[in-house]
Each structure stands twice: as structure tokens, then as C-alpha cells.
Scaffold this motif. Structure first.
Motif, PDB file in Angstrom:
ATOM      1  N   ALA A 291       0.824  -1.214   0.000  1.00  0.00           N
ATOM      2  CA  ALA A 291       0.000   0.000   0.000  1.00  0.00           C
ATOM      3  C   ALA A 291       0.855   1.259   0.000  1.00  0.00           C
ATOM      4  O   ALA A 291       0.502   2.265  -0.622  1.00  0.00           O
ATOM      5  CB  ALA A 291      -0.925  -0.007   1.208  1.00  0.00           C
ATOM      6  N   ALA A 292       1.993   1.212   0.703  1.00  0.00           N
ATOM      7  CA  ALA A 292       2.843   2.391   0.834  1.00  0.00           C
ATOM      8  C   ALA A 292       3.423   2.840  -0.495  1.00  0.00           C
ATOM      9  O   ALA A 292       3.730   4.025  -0.685  1.00  0.00           O
ATOM     10  CB  ALA A 292       3.966   2.119   1.825  1.00  0.00           C
TER      11      ALA A 292
ATOM     12  N   HIS B 198       4.172   3.153  -7.812  1.00  0.00           N
ATOM     13  CA  HIS B 198       4.538   2.108  -8.772  1.00  0.00           C
ATOM     14  C   HIS B 198       3.537   2.009  -9.929  1.00  0.00           C
ATOM     15  O   HIS B 198       3.887   1.545 -11.015  1.00  0.00           O
ATOM     16  CB  HIS B 198       4.644   0.761  -8.058  1.00  0.00           C
ATOM     17  CG  HIS B 198       5.873   0.642  -7.199  1.00  0.00           C
ATOM     18  ND1 HIS B 198       6.034  -0.363  -6.269  1.00  0.00           N
ATOM     19  CD2 HIS B 198       6.993   1.410  -7.126  1.00  0.00           C
ATOM     20  CE1 HIS B 198       7.213  -0.218  -5.674  1.00  0.00           C
ATOM     21  NE2 HIS B 198       7.804   0.851  -6.175  1.00  0.00           N
ATOM     22  N   ALA B 199       2.283   2.434  -9.682  1.00  0.00           N
ATOM     23  CA  ALA B 199       1.264   2.394 -10.732  1.00  0.00           C
ATOM     24  C   ALA B 199       0.943   3.794 -11.238  1.00  0.00           C
ATOM     25  O   ALA B 199      -0.163   4.054 -11.705  1.00  0.00           O
ATOM     26  CB  ALA B 199      -0.003   1.722 -10.210  1.00  0.00           C
ATOM     27  N   ALA B 200       1.924   4.694 -11.183  1.00  0.00           N
ATOM     28  CA  ALA B 200       1.681   6.104 -11.496  1.00  0.00           C
ATOM     29  C   ALA B 200       1.096   6.312 -12.887  1.00  0.00           C
ATOM     30  O   ALA B 200       0.263   7.207 -13.097  1.00  0.00           O
ATOM     31  CB  ALA B 200       2.972   6.904 -11.350  1.00  0.00           C
ATOM     32  N   ASP B 201       1.508   5.495 -13.850  1.00  0.00           N
ATOM     33  CA  ASP B 201       0.984   5.665 -15.205  1.00  0.00           C
ATOM     34  C   ASP B 201      -0.501   5.363 -15.292  1.00  0.00           C
ATOM     35  O   ASP B 201      -1.174   5.822 -16.225  1.00  0.00           O
ATOM     36  CB  ASP B 201       1.771   4.804 -16.192  1.00  0.00           C
ATOM     37  CG  ASP B 201       1.729   3.321 -15.841  1.00  0.00           C
ATOM     38  OD1 ASP B 201       1.560   2.997 -14.648  1.00  0.00           O
ATOM     39  OD2 ASP B 201       1.862   2.488 -16.752  1.00  0.00           O
TER      40      ASP B 201
ATOM     41  N   ALA C  18      -5.254   7.720 -18.657  1.00  0.00           N
ATOM     42  CA  ALA C  18      -5.650   6.374 -18.251  1.00  0.00           C
ATOM     43  C   ALA C  18      -6.998   6.361 -17.544  1.00  0.00           C
ATOM     44  O   ALA C  18      -7.776   5.417 -17.701  1.00  0.00           O
ATOM     45  CB  ALA C  18      -4.578   5.777 -17.332  1.00  0.00           C
ATOM     46  N   VAL C  19      -7.283   7.404 -16.775  1.00  0.00           N
ATOM     47  CA  VAL C  19      -8.462   7.398 -15.912  1.00  0.00           C
ATOM     48  C   VAL C  19      -9.714   7.920 -16.612  1.00  0.00           C
ATOM     49  O   VAL C  19     -10.813   7.366 -16.440  1.00  0.00           O
ATOM     50  CB  VAL C  19      -8.177   8.213 -14.634  1.00  0.00           C
ATOM     51  CG1 VAL C  19      -9.452   8.413 -13.812  1.00  0.00           C
ATOM     52  CG2 VAL C  19      -7.108   7.526 -13.794  1.00  0.00           C
TER      53      VAL C  19
ATOM     54  N   GLY D  84      -9.280  -0.328  -3.327  1.00  0.00           N
ATOM     55  CA  GLY D  84      -7.882   0.041  -3.168  1.00  0.00           C
ATOM     56  C   GLY D  84      -7.684   1.441  -2.620  1.00  0.00           C
ATOM     57  O   GLY D  84      -8.358   1.873  -1.678  1.00  0.00           O
ATOM     58  N   THR D  85      -6.769   2.174  -3.233  1.00  0.00           N
ATOM     59  CA  THR D  85      -6.449   3.534  -2.769  1.00  0.00           C
ATOM     60  C   THR D  85      -7.319   4.599  -3.430  1.00  0.00           C
ATOM     61  O   THR D  85      -7.081   5.789  -3.248  1.00  0.00           O
ATOM     62  CB  THR D  85      -4.974   3.861  -3.033  1.00  0.00           C
ATOM     63  OG1 THR D  85      -4.730   3.889  -4.449  1.00  0.00           O
ATOM     64  CG2 THR D  85      -4.045   2.835  -2.389  1.00  0.00           C
ATOM     65  N   GLY D  86      -8.323   4.164  -4.206  1.00  0.00           N
ATOM     66  CA  GLY D  86      -9.283   5.118  -4.751  1.00  0.00           C
ATOM     67  C   GLY D  86      -8.946   5.686  -6.107  1.00  0.00           C
ATOM     68  O   GLY D  86      -9.472   6.741  -6.479  1.00  0.00           O
ATOM     69  N   ARG D  87      -8.108   5.005  -6.882  1.00  0.00           N
ATOM     70  CA  ARG D  87      -7.719   5.523  -8.204  1.00  0.00           C
ATOM     71  C   ARG D  87      -8.933   5.870  -9.054  1.00  0.00           C
ATOM     72  O   ARG D  87      -8.959   6.916  -9.723  1.00  0.00           O
ATOM     73  CB  ARG D  87      -6.857   4.476  -8.940  1.00  0.00           C
ATOM     74  CG  ARG D  87      -6.387   4.907 -10.318  1.00  0.00           C
ATOM     75  CD  ARG D  87      -5.544   3.817 -10.973  1.00  0.00           C
ATOM     76  NE  ARG D  87      -6.354   2.693 -11.408  1.00  0.00           N
ATOM     77  CZ  ARG D  87      -6.848   2.549 -12.648  1.00  0.00           C
ATOM     78  NH1 ARG D  87      -6.616   3.486 -13.566  1.00  0.00           N
ATOM     79  NH2 ARG D  87      -7.558   1.488 -12.975  1.00  0.00           N
ATOM     80  N   ILE D  88      -9.968   5.022  -9.031  1.00  0.00           N
ATOM     81  CA  ILE D  88     -11.179   5.270  -9.819  1.00  0.00           C
ATOM     82  C   ILE D  88     -12.295   5.827  -8.939  1.00  0.00           C
ATOM     83  O   ILE D  88     -13.045   6.719  -9.354  1.00  0.00           O
ATOM     84  CB  ILE D  88     -11.642   3.986 -10.518  1.00  0.00           C
ATOM     85  CG1 ILE D  88     -10.567   3.491 -11.498  1.00  0.00           C
ATOM     86  CG2 ILE D  88     -12.964   4.209 -11.248  1.00  0.00           C
ATOM     87  CD1 ILE D  88     -10.217   4.485 -12.598  1.00  0.00           C
TER      88      ILE D  88
END
Length: 257
Positions: A23-24, A29-32, A38-39, A61-65
Motif C-alpha cells: 500500500a505504501a 509504482h502504478a503512477a501511469d 488512463a483514468v 484500493g487507494t481510490g484511483r477510480i
């Protein structure tokens, strides 16, 4: 209970392969995958499908979407097993407004079950369920959460078995100066292990994560067993046609009214 509270649906506390160390560094690591390019296409599809109703993200997850989708006015609730990932979501602006159920998204029931107009699983997350039985249970769980006419969306890669010559079990998916990634397939069980090796300065790290790959037709059968039917299948979020050469697909199933 208010929407912003976190509810635990099972007593066990395994964060699985997405604990504190993952998580940290996950967002970096998934910045792209966090870029507007992408979003935004994902949000365009999900906003349209949600309509005026709420959406359920499995593996939030961390809320990307979830966070930008909520920013478009869609009410979003999430399910995730990893408390560490959910803590990162909570720490972000707007994170407290996302309701989260902590638990296995194949079986956990969220508040509002039966009233969601949309449920979705993005970024190969269906493969985190490592048995066929768990994947079937996920479809049934989604069907129980959806309102009549609601839709279920999955984004997942097509198994890359055409790149496996006889006797070979490994396919590389990323090679660079400081990172190497390869998938190890077991075609007898439809299992694969994704190996990630990173070099940062004079230190190296590696992590291996198990998955179960799944075919488009297999997903359609799972949907049928759960009482849903295929509405769309595209190559990508920008809705290009799915073909024999597609390496991924975005599929939409509908719960009949």
C-alpha cells in the motif's frame, strides 16, 4: 452508520498481498495508471452506466477510480480486503466520503445491496480471486448488489498463452533498467504468478503475487449462472471492437429488469 465509516464484514485481518508494504508504494509504482489519459476513459464509461444511481467498486484500493468517479457526482461505495489500502484512500482529499466495506469482494455484502445501478472490477482485479469457485461467487455477489437493469463491468487482460511455445511457462511483461516483471503460467489450473523485481539504488526487492486467469467466454458463463447477460464487450474503455487480436477487454453484463 454513516457513509464515511468503514465496516468490517469478517473477523480475520489478512491484507493478502496488498498489506502495508504494498500500500505504501502502490500509487507510485502504478503512477501511469493515475494519469488523466488512463483514468478519464474509464470514468466516461462508468458515469454513463451508473446513471442516477450509486456504484459499487470491488477492490476499491487507494481510490484511483472511486475518488474521481465520486467527483463526477456518482455515489460510490467500495469493498476491499486490505485495510492498508483503504487507509491510503481515507487519507486522500474526499476519501472520507467513500463508504467502504472491508472484506472479500467475492462474498462481502455492502450497505445498500440490491440498489446499485453499477458494479465494477478494473485493472485485472477479477484475477485476484484465485479459484474458479471464488470468481463464480463474485458474480453472484454482484448480482445480489445490483438493482434490476444494473450493470457489472470487468476490465481484464486476455490470457497471453499464444506467446508460450511448448515447454515454456514464463512470459515477460516488463523489462527496464530497474524493473523486471514476468508471468508464470500453469495452464492445467489456469493459475499464474506475477513476479516483480525492482532495483532501487544498491538495493533490490521482489514480490510474487498469485492470480487466476479467466477467459471471456468463461466470464460470460459465470454471468449467466448469476442471472446476468452480456451487453457489451470492447477492446478498451474507448470502446474499440473486441477482436481475436485483443490483449484485453472491457465487458459489461446486465441484470435483467
Amino acid at each position: 452508520m454513516s457513509d464515511h465509516q468503514t465496516r468490517t464484514s469478517q473477523p480475520a485481518d489478512p491484507d493478502g498481498h496488498f498489506g502495508e508494504s504494498a500500500a505504501a508504494t502502490y500509487d507510485a509504482h502504478a503512477a501511469d495508471m493515475f494519469t488523466p489519459e488512463a483514468v478519464d476513459p474509464v470514468l466516461d464509461v462508468l458515469t454513463e452506466l451508473a446513471g442516477d444511481g450509486p456504484a459499487l467498486e470491488l477492490g476499491v484500493g487507494t481510490g484511483r477510480i472511486a475518488l474521481p468517479l465520486a467527483g463526477r457526482g456518482v455515489g460510490v461505495h467500495g469493498i476491499d480486503m486490505s485495510r492498508a489500502m483503504v487507509a491510503r484512500l481515507r487519507a486522500k482529499p474526499g476519501g472520507d466520503a467513500i463508504g467502504v466495506t472491508v472484506g472479500d469482494f467475492a462474498t462481502a455484502r455492502a450497505d445498500g445491496a440490491g440498489g446499485y445501478t453499477l458494479a465494477y472490477l478494473v485493472y485485472n482485479t477479477i484475477n485476484n480471486l484465485t479459484t474458479q469457485a471464488a470468481q463464480v461467487a463474485c458474480f453472484r455477489n454482484v448480482a445480489a448488489h445490483l438493482a434490476p437493469g444494473g450493470t457489472f463491468v470487468i476490465e481484464v487482460g486476455v490470457p497471453d498463452l499464444r506467446r508460450l511455445p511448448p515447454g515454456q511457462t514464463v512470459v515477460p511483461f516488463h523489462i527496464s533498467d530497474n524493473r523486471c516483471g514476468f508471468d508464470e503460467y500453469d495452464t492445467a489450473t489456469q493459475s499464474l504468478i506475477s513476479h516483480h523485481i525492482r532495483i532501487e539504488g544498491d538495493r533490490g526487492s521482489s514480490v510474487s503475487v498469485p492470480f487466476r486467469y479467466v477467459w471471456p467466454a468463461e466470464l460470460d458463463l459465470m454471468a449467466e449462472l448469476a442471472g446476468m447477460r452480456l451487453r457489451h464487450r470492447w477492446d478498451h474503455w474507448t470502446r474499440e471492437p473486441f477482436t481475436s487480436d485483443s490483449r484485453q477487454h472491457v465487458s459489461v453484463w446486465e441484470k435483467p429488469e
